[in-house]
Design a protein around this motif. Structure first.
Motif, PDB file in Angstrom:
ATOM      1  N   UNK A  54      97.547 -41.581  20.111  1.00 35.43           N
ATOM      2  CA  UNK A  54      97.878 -42.935  20.514  1.00 35.43           C
ATOM      3  C   UNK A  54      98.293 -43.724  19.268  1.00 35.43           C
ATOM      4  N   UNK A  55      99.419 -44.402  19.313  1.00 40.00           N
ATOM      5  CA  UNK A  55      99.878 -45.155  18.145  1.00 40.00           C
ATOM      6  C   UNK A  55      98.993 -46.375  17.873  1.00 40.00           C
ATOM      7  N   UNK A  56      98.935 -46.748  16.617  1.00 41.63           N
ATOM      8  CA  UNK A  56      98.139 -47.909  16.201  1.00 41.63           C
ATOM      9  C   UNK A  56      98.835 -49.188  16.659  1.00 41.63           C
ATOM     10  N   UNK A  57      98.147 -50.063  17.428  1.00 44.90           N
ATOM     11  CA  UNK A  57      98.792 -51.292  17.908  1.00 44.90           C
ATOM     12  C   UNK A  57      99.105 -52.273  16.780  1.00 44.90           C
ATOM     13  N   UNK A  58      98.437 -52.143  15.640  1.00 43.76           N
ATOM     14  CA  UNK A  58      98.675 -53.046  14.515  1.00 43.76           C
ATOM     15  C   UNK A  58      99.680 -52.495  13.514  1.00 43.76           C
ATOM     16  N   UNK A  59     100.269 -51.352  13.816  1.00 41.52           N
ATOM     17  CA  UNK A  59     101.231 -50.755  12.893  1.00 41.52           C
ATOM     18  C   UNK A  59     102.441 -51.676  12.744  1.00 41.52           C
ATOM     19  N   UNK A  60     102.852 -51.890  11.520  1.00 41.94           N
ATOM     20  CA  UNK A  60     104.008 -52.727  11.263  1.00 41.94           C
ATOM     21  C   UNK A  60     103.688 -54.199  11.118  1.00 41.94           C
ATOM     22  N   UNK A  61     102.455 -54.590  11.418  1.00 39.42           N
ATOM     23  CA  UNK A  61     102.059 -55.992  11.269  1.00 39.42           C
ATOM     24  C   UNK A  61     101.486 -56.207   9.868  1.00 39.42           C
ATOM     25  N   UNK A  62     101.653 -57.404   9.311  1.00 40.31           N
ATOM     26  CA  UNK A  62     101.068 -57.665   7.990  1.00 40.31           C
ATOM     27  C   UNK A  62      99.543 -57.675   8.087  1.00 40.31           C
ATOM     28  N   UNK A  63      98.847 -57.367   6.990  1.00 31.91           N
ATOM     29  CA  UNK A  63      97.383 -57.370   7.032  1.00 31.91           C
ATOM     30  C   UNK A  63      96.854 -58.766   7.303  1.00 31.91           C
ATOM     31  N   UNK A  64      95.725 -58.839   7.960  1.00 34.10           N
ATOM     32  CA  UNK A  64      95.118 -60.125   8.302  1.00 34.10           C
ATOM     33  C   UNK A  64      94.119 -60.507   7.231  1.00 34.10           C
ATOM     34  N   UNK A  65      94.150 -61.739   6.830  1.00 31.09           N
ATOM     35  CA  UNK A  65      93.260 -62.239   5.796  1.00 31.09           C
ATOM     36  C   UNK A  65      92.413 -63.391   6.331  1.00 31.09           C
ATOM     37  N   UNK A  66      91.211 -63.509   5.787  1.00 31.42           N
ATOM     38  CA  UNK A  66      90.301 -64.587   6.159  1.00 31.42           C
ATOM     39  C   UNK A  66      90.056 -65.479   4.949  1.00 31.42           C
ATOM     40  N   UNK A  67      89.980 -66.775   5.199  1.00 29.41           N
ATOM     41  CA  UNK A  67      89.595 -67.720   4.136  1.00 29.41           C
ATOM     42  C   UNK A  67      88.087 -67.614   3.928  1.00 29.41           C
ATOM     43  N   UNK A  68      87.580 -68.248   2.888  1.00 31.94           N
ATOM     44  CA  UNK A  68      86.168 -68.125   2.516  1.00 31.94           C
ATOM     45  C   UNK A  68      85.208 -68.506   3.650  1.00 31.94           C
ATOM     46  N   UNK A  69      85.390 -69.640   4.338  1.00 34.52           N
ATOM     47  CA  UNK A  69      84.425 -69.979   5.409  1.00 34.52           C
ATOM     48  C   UNK A  69      84.418 -68.951   6.546  1.00 34.52           C
ATOM     49  N   UNK A  70      85.602 -68.447   6.910  1.00 27.87           N
ATOM     50  CA  UNK A  70      85.684 -67.456   7.992  1.00 27.87           C
ATOM     51  C   UNK A  70      85.027 -66.145   7.569  1.00 27.87           C
ATOM     52  N   UNK A  71      85.292 -65.708   6.324  1.00 31.10           N
ATOM     53  CA  UNK A  71      84.698 -64.470   5.811  1.00 31.10           C
ATOM     54  C   UNK A  71      83.181 -64.604   5.718  1.00 31.10           C
ATOM     55  N   UNK A  72      82.711 -65.764   5.288  1.00 30.86           N
ATOM     56  CA  UNK A  72      81.268 -65.991   5.176  1.00 30.86           C
ATOM     57  C   UNK A  72      80.602 -65.879   6.540  1.00 30.86           C
ATOM     58  N   UNK A  73      81.209 -66.475   7.557  1.00 33.32           N
ATOM     59  CA  UNK A  73      80.657 -66.384   8.915  1.00 33.32           C
ATOM     60  C   UNK A  73      80.618 -64.939   9.386  1.00 33.32           C
TER      61      UNK A  73
END
Length: 52
Positions: free
Chosen positions: A1-20
């Protein structure tokens, strides 16, 4: 099964989101950056982000 996120840029979180997500405070992540420990981060345009 192909990866649904293939070809999309990586997702990043800001500090408050990562902390949560990690169950830490934003200040704790800032301390980890200062001491060179903790999760890997990047600076994009002067903003600190964490790869999801």
């Amino acid at each position: 099964m192909p990866d649904p996120n293939a070809g999309l840029p990586p997702r990043y979180l800001r500090t408050p989101e990562a902390a949560r997500l990690l169950g830490l405070s934003g200040r704790t992540l800032e301390k980890h950056r200062t001491y060179g420990t903790g999760p890997t981060y990047r600076k994009l345009g002067g903003r600190v982000v964490y790869a999801l």
